[in-house]
Write a protein that holds these residues in place. Structure first.
Motif, short mmCIF file in Angstrom:
data_model
loop_
_atom_site.label_atom_id
_atom_site.label_comp_id
_atom_site.label_asym_id
_atom_site.label_seq_id
_atom_site.Cartn_x
_atom_site.Cartn_y
_atom_site.Cartn_z
N THR A 12 -6.80 3.17 2.34
CA THR A 12 -6.47 2.58 1.05
C THR A 12 -6.46 1.06 1.11
O THR A 12 -6.98 0.38 0.23
CB THR A 12 -5.10 3.08 0.57
N CYS A 13 -5.87 0.51 2.18
CA CYS A 13 -5.74 -0.94 2.28
C CYS A 13 -6.63 -1.50 3.38
O CYS A 13 -6.62 -2.70 3.65
CB CYS A 13 -4.29 -1.32 2.54
N CYS B 43 0.83 -1.20 0.00
CA CYS B 43 0.00 0.00 0.00
C CYS B 43 0.87 1.25 0.00
O CYS B 43 1.73 1.41 0.86
CB CYS B 43 -0.90 -0.02 1.22
N CYS C 256 -5.53 2.57 7.75
CA CYS C 256 -5.34 3.18 6.44
C CYS C 256 -6.56 2.92 5.55
O CYS C 256 -7.00 1.79 5.43
CB CYS C 256 -4.08 2.57 5.81
N CYS D 217 0.12 3.99 3.30
CA CYS D 217 0.71 3.73 4.63
C CYS D 217 2.07 3.04 4.49
O CYS D 217 2.72 2.76 5.49
CB CYS D 217 -0.22 2.87 5.46
#
Ligand SMILES: [Zn+2]
Ligand SMILES: [Zn+2]
Length: 87
Positions: free
Chosen positions: A59-60, A38, A57, A41
């Motif tokens: 995003t992930c 990712c 995080c 992070c």
């Protein structure tokens, strides 16, 4: 051809992967869809806020890596678009 993959963050400007667009380009290599670290992070799973609180995080989702083969579930319209237009 790179594919447009839906980002788990849902379009956050703090996301380093899609930069707030909600989608990112992914070019499947010889091994197909391979999970990657990712970028938001940097694999650390959590981000730290300005006041010191850490949070997962976006995003992930706190996994540390992003799997392009399993994007977040699409909305109904998105599913229909995919069926009819093969997008
Ligand atoms: Zn994102
Ligand atoms: Zn992350």
């Amino acid at each position: 051809m790179p594919k447009r993959i839906r980002c788990h963050c849902g379009g956050k400007f703090s996301c380093q992967l899609c930069r707030g667009t909600g989608k990112y380009d992914y070019d499947p290599g010889p091994r197909g869809y391979v999970p990657f670290q990712c970028p938001t992070c940097e694999g650390k799973r959590n981000l730290t806020d300005d006041d010191g609180t850490s949070y997962p995080c976006p995003t992930c989702k706190g996994l540390g890596s992003v799997d392009p083969a399993t994007p977040p579930p699409a909305g109904m319209w998105d599913v229909l678009t995919k069926i009819f237009f093969g997008a």
